[in-house]
Design a protein around this motif. Structure first.
Motif, PDB file in Angstrom:
ATOM      1  N   ILE A 142       0.826  -1.211   0.000  1.00  0.00           N
ATOM      2  CA  ILE A 142       0.000   0.000   0.000  1.00  0.00           C
ATOM      3  C   ILE A 142       0.861   1.261   0.000  1.00  0.00           C
ATOM      4  CG2 ILE A 142      -1.579   1.360   1.438  1.00  0.00           C
ATOM      5  CD1 ILE A 142      -2.827  -1.364   2.302  1.00  0.00           C
ATOM      6  N   PHE A 143       1.956   1.247   0.758  1.00  0.00           N
ATOM      7  CA  PHE A 143       2.789   2.443   0.852  1.00  0.00           C
ATOM      8  C   PHE A 143       3.881   2.491  -0.218  1.00  0.00           C
ATOM      9  CE2 PHE A 143       0.842   2.498   5.023  1.00  0.00           C
ATOM     10  CZ  PHE A 143       0.612   3.852   5.229  1.00  0.00           C
ATOM     11  N   THR A 144       4.353   1.334  -0.662  1.00  0.00           N
ATOM     12  CA  THR A 144       5.483   1.309  -1.594  1.00  0.00           C
ATOM     13  C   THR A 144       5.072   1.664  -3.020  1.00  0.00           C
ATOM     14  OG1 THR A 144       6.586  -0.392  -0.270  1.00  0.00           O
ATOM     15  CG2 THR A 144       7.334  -0.111  -2.541  1.00  0.00           C
ATOM     16  N   VAL A 145       4.028   1.018  -3.530  1.00  0.00           N
ATOM     17  CA  VAL A 145       3.671   1.163  -4.950  1.00  0.00           C
ATOM     18  C   VAL A 145       3.372   2.616  -5.320  1.00  0.00           C
ATOM     19  CG1 VAL A 145       2.003   0.510  -6.722  1.00  0.00           C
ATOM     20  CG2 VAL A 145       2.928  -1.236  -5.164  1.00  0.00           C
ATOM     21  N   PRO A 146       2.443   3.303  -4.628  1.00  0.00           N
ATOM     22  CA  PRO A 146       2.167   4.691  -5.037  1.00  0.00           C
ATOM     23  C   PRO A 146       3.348   5.622  -4.831  1.00  0.00           C
ATOM     24  CG  PRO A 146       0.947   4.121  -3.045  1.00  0.00           C
ATOM     25  CD  PRO A 146       1.529   2.860  -3.562  1.00  0.00           C
ATOM     26  N   TYR A 147       4.131   5.386  -3.765  1.00  0.00           N
ATOM     27  CA  TYR A 147       5.279   6.265  -3.521  1.00  0.00           C
ATOM     28  C   TYR A 147       6.291   6.174  -4.654  1.00  0.00           C
ATOM     29  CZ  TYR A 147       9.655   8.046  -1.686  1.00  0.00           C
ATOM     30  OH  TYR A 147      10.836   8.732  -1.545  1.00  0.00           O
ATOM     31  N   VAL A 185      -1.511  11.999  -3.300  1.00  0.00           N
ATOM     32  CA  VAL A 185      -2.817  11.520  -2.872  1.00  0.00           C
ATOM     33  C   VAL A 185      -3.611  10.951  -4.047  1.00  0.00           C
ATOM     34  CG1 VAL A 185      -3.854  13.815  -3.100  1.00  0.00           C
ATOM     35  CG2 VAL A 185      -4.910  12.152  -1.605  1.00  0.00           C
ATOM     36  N   VAL A 186      -3.483  11.553  -5.234  1.00  0.00           N
ATOM     37  CA  VAL A 186      -4.183  11.043  -6.419  1.00  0.00           C
ATOM     38  C   VAL A 186      -3.558   9.727  -6.877  1.00  0.00           C
ATOM     39  CG1 VAL A 186      -4.758  11.524  -8.830  1.00  0.00           C
ATOM     40  CG2 VAL A 186      -4.895  13.346  -7.125  1.00  0.00           C
ATOM     41  N   VAL A 187      -2.226   9.643  -6.828  1.00  0.00           N
ATOM     42  CA  VAL A 187      -1.546   8.396  -7.189  1.00  0.00           C
ATOM     43  C   VAL A 187      -1.978   7.275  -6.253  1.00  0.00           C
ATOM     44  CG1 VAL A 187       0.690   7.261  -7.470  1.00  0.00           C
ATOM     45  CG2 VAL A 187       0.420   9.646  -8.153  1.00  0.00           C
ATOM     46  N   GLN A 188      -2.151   7.593  -4.976  1.00  0.00           N
ATOM     47  CA  GLN A 188      -2.592   6.578  -4.013  1.00  0.00           C
ATOM     48  C   GLN A 188      -3.996   6.085  -4.338  1.00  0.00           C
ATOM     49  OE1 GLN A 188      -1.904   8.990  -0.532  1.00  0.00           O
ATOM     50  NE2 GLN A 188      -0.021   7.925  -0.009  1.00  0.00           N
ATOM     51  N   ILE A 189      -4.871   6.987  -4.766  1.00  0.00           N
ATOM     52  CA  ILE A 189      -6.226   6.570  -5.151  1.00  0.00           C
ATOM     53  C   ILE A 189      -6.171   5.648  -6.369  1.00  0.00           C
ATOM     54  CG2 ILE A 189      -8.458   7.395  -6.016  1.00  0.00           C
ATOM     55  CD1 ILE A 189      -7.909  10.001  -4.433  1.00  0.00           C
ATOM     56  N   HIS A 192      -0.653  14.454   8.400  1.00  0.00           N
ATOM     57  CA  HIS A 192      -0.260  13.162   8.978  1.00  0.00           C
ATOM     58  C   HIS A 192      -1.324  12.093   8.734  1.00  0.00           C
ATOM     59  CE1 HIS A 192       2.677  15.300  11.953  1.00  0.00           C
ATOM     60  NE2 HIS A 192       3.192  15.121  10.766  1.00  0.00           N
ATOM     61  N   VAL A 193      -2.596  12.486   8.818  1.00  0.00           N
ATOM     62  CA  VAL A 193      -3.666  11.531   8.508  1.00  0.00           C
ATOM     63  C   VAL A 193      -3.567  11.096   7.045  1.00  0.00           C
ATOM     64  CG1 VAL A 193      -6.171  11.257   8.279  1.00  0.00           C
ATOM     65  CG2 VAL A 193      -5.224  12.361  10.299  1.00  0.00           C
ATOM     66  N   LEU A 194      -3.306  12.061   6.150  1.00  0.00           N
ATOM     67  CA  LEU A 194      -3.121  11.735   4.734  1.00  0.00           C
ATOM     68  C   LEU A 194      -1.920  10.823   4.515  1.00  0.00           C
ATOM     69  CD1 LEU A 194      -3.873  15.065   2.826  1.00  0.00           C
ATOM     70  CD2 LEU A 194      -4.929  12.849   2.388  1.00  0.00           C
ATOM     71  N   LEU A 195      -0.854  11.068   5.257  1.00  0.00           N
ATOM     72  CA  LEU A 195       0.380  10.293   5.073  1.00  0.00           C
ATOM     73  C   LEU A 195       0.286   8.902   5.673  1.00  0.00           C
ATOM     74  CD1 LEU A 195       3.458  10.095   4.392  1.00  0.00           C
ATOM     75  CD2 LEU A 195       3.880  11.052   6.661  1.00  0.00           C
ATOM     76  N   VAL A 196      -0.221   8.815   6.902  1.00  0.00           N
ATOM     77  CA  VAL A 196      -0.107   7.580   7.676  1.00  0.00           C
ATOM     78  C   VAL A 196      -1.297   6.655   7.500  1.00  0.00           C
ATOM     79  CG1 VAL A 196       0.118   6.659  10.026  1.00  0.00           C
ATOM     80  CG2 VAL A 196       1.367   8.722   9.380  1.00  0.00           C
TER      81      VAL A 196
END
Length: 399
Positions: free
Chosen positions: A14-19, A34-38, A275-279
Motif C-alpha cells: 500500500i505504501f510502496t507502490v504509489p510512492y 494523494v491522487v496516485v494513491q487513489i 499526517h492523517v493523509l500520510l499515515v
C-alpha cells in the motif's frame, strides 16, 4: 504465513507502490501523491490485480486482512471528514453571504442538474442502481456526486499553486464551504430511513443538545485537552449517526462542523491533516479500490465515467461563469475558480462510499464515479497553473 505477516505485506504494498510511482514517475504536477494513491488503490483491487493475478490477490487480500484494513480505513476517513468539518469557515461566508450564496448555489446547482440527467440515462440500463434505492435517491445521489467539491484536496492544490492565503484562495474556500454544508445536507436527506425516522430524529435532537454542552466545555478547557475531547466527541457522534441509520461519516462531519477552527493552533491542525493523509488514508484508498467492480464490462463503466466527468466539469464551469456574469468578475476569474471548484477526489469518494454502503448505487456505478473523481482532480493543476501565470494580478485582487 500467519495473518499478521500477510497484513504487513499488504501494508508494505500500500505504501510502496504509489510512492515509487509518484517519486520515480515525477507525477506531482498533474497527479499529487494523494491522487496516485487513489489510482493505486484501484489497480490493486479485484478489477485489475485480482484479474491479472487472482491467486496472489486472494493470498494477500484475504478476508482476515481486508477486515483489519477496513478498521483502519474507517477511522482514517472519520478523522479526515472531521477535520474537513472543523476547517469550514462559515463566518466569512456569512460576511459575504450574497456573493457566496450566488456563487456556491450556481456552482452546486448546475453540475447537480447535469449529473441528474446522466443518472436518468443510467436508469435505462440495469445494473447501476443499488437494490435498496428508490429512483429519486439514485438520481439525486449520482447528481450530487457530480456537484461535490473536495475541500481538503482543494486546500492541498491551492497550497501547491501558492494561492491558498491570497484573496482569491480565501474566496474559493468560502464558496466550497457553503457547498459542503449543502452536500452533507442532501446526503442526510438521501439516507433518511422512514422506517427508522424516530431514531434519526432522536439522534439529531440529542446531537443538538449535546453540542451546546460540548461547545461550552471546549471553551473552558486548555487546547492540549481539546484534542482528546474532540476525538471522543468524534467517536460518539459517528456512533450515534450510524446507530440511527444515517452513516458514521455523516456523524463525523457533524462532529467537526460544530467545532471552531480557532480552538486549535492552525499549524497543528495542518500537520494533523497531513499526517492523517500520510499515515492512514492510503489504507482507505486501498480499501476503496477493493470495492471497484467491472462486472458490466470495462467499456460500459468507462462510458459512464466519461459522461459523469463531462457533466461534472461542464456543469461546474457553466455555473461559476454565470455567477461571474451576475457579480461582474474580471475576465478569466470565473475560469480559474470554476476549475478549482470542480476538484473531486476524496470527498466525492467518501460520498460514493456511503451510497455504496447503503446500497443506493452498485459497485459498477461506484467504479464509474471513482474514475470520474480521479480524472477531474488530475485535470485541475495542469489547467489552472497556466491561467494563473497569465493573470497574476488576479491573485492579489481583494475579495
Amino acid at each position: 504465513m500467519n495473518t499478521t505477516e500477510i497484513f504487513l505485506i499488504a501494508m508494505a504494498i500500500i505504501f510502496t507502490v504509489p510512492y515509487l510511482v509518484w517519486r520515480l514517475g515525477g507525477t506531482d504536477y498533474f497527479a499529487p501523491l494523494v491522487v496516485v494513491q487513489i489510482i493505486a488503490g484501484i489497480l490493486l483491487g479485484p478489477g485489475v490485480l485480482g484479474r491479472a493475478y487472482p491467486d496472489y490477490y486472494q493470498f494477500v487480500f484475504n478476508a482476515q486482512v481486508v477486515q483489519s484494513l477496513n478498521g483502519i480505513a474507517w477511522w482514517a476517513v472519520m478523522l479526515f471528514v472531521w477535520i474537513a468539518g472543523i476547517e469550514l469557515d462559515l463566518k466569512k461566508a456569512w460576511q459575504h453571504r450574497v456573493e457566496s450564496g450566488i456563487t456556491a448555489g450556481l456552482a452546486l446547482g448546475a453540475p447537480l442538474a447535469l449529473g441528474c440527467v446522466v443518472a436518468l440515462g443510467m436508469l435505462a440500463s440495469a445494473g447501476w442502481m443499488g437494490p435498496k434505492a428508490l429512483s429519486w435517491q439514485f438520481v439525486l445521489g449520482v447528481g450530487m456526486s457530480c456537484a461535490v467539491t473536495a475541500l481538503p484536496i482543494l486546500i492541498l492544490l491551492m497550497e501547491k499553486l501558492e494561492i491558498l492565503r491570497q484573496p482569491i484562495g480565501q474566496r474559493i474556500l468560502r464558496y466550497a464551504s457553503v457547498d459542503d454544508i449543502a452536500i452533507w445536507g442532501v446526503l442526510a436527506l438521501i439516507l433518511m430511513d422512514w422506517g427508522r425516522v424516530g431514531k434519526q430524529g432522536l439522534f439529531l435532537l440529542a446531537f443538538a443538545g449535546l453540542t451546546w454542552a460540548f461547545r461550552h466545555l471546549m471553551r473552558a478547557i486548555p487546547e492540549r485537552d481539546r484534542w482528546f475531547v474532540g476525538l471522543i466527541w468524534l467517536a460518539l457522534c459517528a456512533f450515534g449517526a450510524d446507530w440511527s441509520g444515517l452513516h458514521f461519516m455523516v456523524g463525523a462531519f457533524l462532529a467537526g462542523a460544530v467545532m471552531d477552527a480557532d480552538w486549535f493552533d492552525q499549524a497543528q491542525m495542518d500537520l494533523l491533516r497531513q499526517h492523517v493523509l500520510l499515515v492512514m488514508m492510503p489504507v482507505f484508498f486501498l480499501s476503496t479500490g477493493l470495492r471497484t467492480n467491472w462486472a458490466m464490462g470495462g467499456a460500459a463503466v468507462f462510458v459512464a465515467a466519461g459522461a459523469l466527468l463531462l457533466a461534472s466539469v461542464a456543469g461546474k464551469l457553466m455555473g461559476v461563469h454565470l455567477a461571474g456574469r451576475i457579480l461582474k468578475w474580471q475576465p478569466g476569474e470565473a475560469s480559474i475558480i470554476g476549475w478549482l471548484l470542480q476538484t473531486k477526489a476524496l470527498i466525492m469518494i467518501i460520498f460514493a462510499n456511503i451510497l455504496l454502503d447503503k446500497q443506493i448505487i452498485t459497485s459498477e456505478t461506484f467504479t464509474a464515479l471513482l474514475l470520474m473523481a480521479v480524472a477531474s482532480t488530475m485535470l485541475t493543476v495542469p489547467v489552472v497553473a497556466p491561467k494563473l501565470q497569465r493573470l497574476k494580478a488576479l491573485i492579489f485582487r481583494a475579495a
